[in-house]
Design an enzyme around this catalytic site. Structure first.
Site, short mmCIF file in Angstrom:
data_model
loop_
_atom_site.label_atom_id
_atom_site.label_comp_id
_atom_site.label_asym_id
_atom_site.label_seq_id
_atom_site.Cartn_x
_atom_site.Cartn_y
_atom_site.Cartn_z
N ASP A 146 0.81 -1.21 0.00
CA ASP A 146 0.00 0.00 0.00
C ASP A 146 0.85 1.27 0.00
O ASP A 146 1.51 1.57 0.99
CB ASP A 146 -0.91 -0.02 1.24
N ASP B 23 -1.81 6.28 -6.12
CA ASP B 23 -2.09 5.33 -5.06
C ASP B 23 -2.27 3.93 -5.64
O ASP B 23 -3.05 3.73 -6.55
CB ASP B 23 -3.38 5.80 -4.36
#
Ligand SMILES: *[C@@H]1O[C@H](CO)[C@@H](O)[C@H](O)[C@H]1NC(C)=O
Ligand SMILES: *[C@@H]1O[C@H](CO)[C@@H](O)[C@H](O)[C@H]1NC(C)=O
Ligand SMILES: *[C@@H]1O[C@H](CO)[C@@H](O)[C@H](O)[C@H]1NC(C)=O
Ligand SMILES: *[C@@H]1O[C@H](CO)[C@@H](O)[C@H](O)[C@H]1NC(C)=O
Ligand SMILES: *[C@@H]1O[C@H](CO)[C@@H](O)[C@H](O)[C@H]1NC(C)=O
Ligand SMILES: *[C@@H]1O[C@H](CO)[C@@H](O)[C@H](O)[C@H]1NC(C)=O
Ligand SMILES: *[C@@H]1O[C@H](CO)[C@@H](O)[C@H](O)[C@H]1NC(C)=O
Ligand SMILES: *[C@@H]1O[C@H](CO)[C@@H](O)[C@H](O)[C@H]1NC(C)=O
Ligand SMILES: *[C@@H]1O[C@H](CO)[C@@H](O)[C@H](O)[C@H]1NC(C)=O
Ligand SMILES: *[C@@H]1O[C@H](CO)[C@@H](O)[C@H](O)[C@H]1NC(C)=O
Ligand SMILES: *[C@@H]1O[C@H](CO)[C@@H](O)[C@H](O)[C@H]1NC(C)=O
Length: 436
Positions: free
Chosen positions: A101, A306
């Site tokens: 992440d 992201d």
């Protein structure tokens, strides 16, 4: 047979990882890939696509919640994630699948004894059985790196962390240190991580934890720091692919060594905790037409990149111009009411026509970094009988840390994306990630 379907007819590729000096090379798989522990062979493409849409939206909303959270003591972060990496923790090494992440920092895995753990398929890491496990004390530097109010001092001055995520998921436990290896052979690095004894909520049921690749001091990238020349890169394969992508660190991440057509753009840090990578998106060209950012959209750091968000979100007025240009250039009748989840869909019967007619789609980032997206990977997602646009409108974010563009992982498929934390820039190079 159209080109989208071909993506799903790829053959099985064996998992492998290697660590070689200061170069680290991980496999990374999408959660819906047959190689993923999340794989559900009875799900249809439309179910998977719908779920992806819901996850993406939750993450997007969570990011917005995150901005109002500044006034409350609870620490909010984003737990959702789309790509998983295989890691080995401790000595002897215990295999874990963790969410990779770029939107958060802390590395954590579920640990025995479990006060509360969500179910996980693989065995849960037991620090008492690892000969290299060490506790981290309250007055140590790593403990001070935890966000304010999210560490306490436990028994024997042991640093205790606690994270609560906006969807009420929580992880808490001891901050510890242990070997993380990436090839299962015990070769690796001693890293600070959260040994979570108390993990509740909507975490990835079969994953064992999370690996933060954000820019904060506890992230994997920051901890390895100079050992990996402050660099990592990833290369993501198309959704549902039977191939694995790669996450590389150190020399292996060196994009200029391996690729042609590299473009680079500077990043700044954004978000509440200043650990999100923000780019400046200046415009998008579709064929000969360019839509430039203007008014509220036109500012430095208007776009977050992201790995954990699926889709490409654009501020509504900008999105509307893009959608109109796409419709115009495709020249095929759209299919209405496919689902409430998608804005623009076409019949799968038209896929070939659409792919052939689709104009050059270029995202312009600051510094002349033009990234050419491919319709078959980056712009449409198949839904059994339909293909649907993977770009969505969002309201302008008027908060100070506002984000008008959210570049999710679909727009990054089949690019090597390099994060250079030394030069503070992100580079893109077109690649075949199934073959990389
Ligand atoms: C992908 O792998 C799964 C599981 O091994 C297999 O059932 C499926 O046929 C493969 N798909 C393709 C397109 O190769
Ligand atoms: C797998 O997908 C099927 C069909 O959507 C669903 O009924 C089932 O609950 C799923 N299984 C899991 C473990 O999510
Ligand atoms: C930390 O907690 C104190 C006392 O509860 C509070 O006054 C302060 O605002 C909190 N700080 C943060 C960053 O949440
Ligand atoms: C989280 O918990 C609080 C308090 O129990 C509740 O008000 C809120 O609705 C919950 N949020 C979610 C997303 O479940
Ligand atoms: C692991 O480390 C040992 C000892 O340093 C070394 O001999 C071996 O080649 C390493 N294995 C790999 C795959 O790097
Ligand atoms: C585990 O989390 C729950 C819910 O936040 C809390 O009530 C409990 O005290 C925690 N237990 C430990 C040992 O941290
Ligand atoms: C990256 O690769 C380029 C081209 O091969 C080379 O000139 C450069 O020195 C490499 N940089 C690092 C840090 O390895
Ligand atoms: C786009 O620009 C090229 C080069 O200037 C030109 O050849 C082409 O006709 C233009 N296409 C349209 C649709 O205007
Ligand atoms: C599409 O859905 C809207 C709203 O649910 C409805 O009003 C409309 O009649 C539907 N159109 C078709 C072609 O089914
Ligand atoms: C695609 O073509 C087939 C065969 O002509 C037809 O049965 C089907 O309805 C078409 N699908 C759509 C979504 O138009
Ligand atoms: C990418 O590489 C895979 C594996 O070698 C190959 O099957 C596929 O055709 C390649 N895709 C493209 C677009 O070249």
């Amino acid at each position: 047979m159209n080109s989208l379907i071909v993506l799903f007819l790829l053959s099985l590729f064996s998992l492998s990882t290697s660590i070689n000096g200061l170069s680290i090379n991980f496999d990374i798989v999408h959660r819906d890939s047959p190689l993923s522990p999340f794989y559900n062979s009875s799900s249809s493409l439309s179910e998977l696509a719908r779920n992806a849409r819901l996850r993406s939206l939750r993450r997007y909303n969570r990011r917005h919640l995150l901005q109002t959270d500044m006034v409350t003591p609870i620490h909010v972060d984003e737990a959702a994630g789309e790509y998983l990496m295989r890691i080995y923790v401790g000595s002897p090494p215990v295999e874990s699948w963790a969410i990779a992440d770029t939107g958060s920092d802390l590395i954590w895995v579920q640990c025995l004894p479990c006060n509360t753990c969500y179910p996980q398929d693989a065995s849960i890491f037991n620090p008492l059985k690892s000969s290299t496990y060490q506790v981290v004390s309250c007055n140590s530097e790593p403990c001070s790196f935890l966000p304010k109010n999210h560490s306490t001092c436990g028994i024997s001055s042991q640093c205790v962390y606690g994270y609560a995520y906006a969807d009420n998921s929580t992880t808490s436990g001891d901050l510890g240190k242990d070997m993380f290896s990436f090839g299962g052979n015990g070769n690796g690095s001693l890293l600070v991580f959260g040994c979570g004894h108390n993990n509740t909520g909507t975490f990835s049921r079969k994953g064992s934890g999370l690996v933060g690749l954000g820019a904060g001091p506890l992230s994997l990238v920051s901890q390895l720091g100079p050992d990996i020349d402050h660099k990592f890169s990833y290369c993501l394969v198309p959704y549902f692919s039977n191939y694995t992508g790669k996450l590389k660190m150190g020399q292996e991440a060196n994009i200029s060594a391996s690729s042609n057509g590299v473009v680079s753009t500077p990043y700044t840090l954004g978000g509440v905790r200043h650990n999100h990578y923000m780019l400046t998106l200046e415009g998008v060209s579709i064929g000969n037409n360019t839509v430039e950012t203007s008014g509220v959209n036109k500012r430095e750091g208007n776009a977050v990149i992201d790995s954990g968000t699926t889709f490409f979100y654009m501020e509504t007025s900008f999105y509307n111009k893009i959608e109109a240009l796409i419709k115009n250039s495709i020249g095929v009748q759209e299919v209405k009411n496919v689902s409430n989840e998608y804005n623009l869909c076409y019949s799968n019967n038209d896929t070939e026509t659409i792919m052939n007619n689709f104009p050059d789609f270029v995202v312009h980032y600051k510094g002349g970094a033009d990234v050419h997206l491919k319709p078959e990977y980056n712009i449409f997602l198949p839904q059994d009988d339909f293909i649907c646009l993977t770009i969505f409108p969002v309201d302008h974010d008027s908060l100070a840390v506002g984000i008008d563009f959210d570049i999710g992982n679909i727009a990054q498929i089949n690019f090597q994306v390099e994060y250079d934390l030394g030069a503070k820039q992100i580079s893109f190079a077109p690649a075949n990630c199934s073959n990389y």
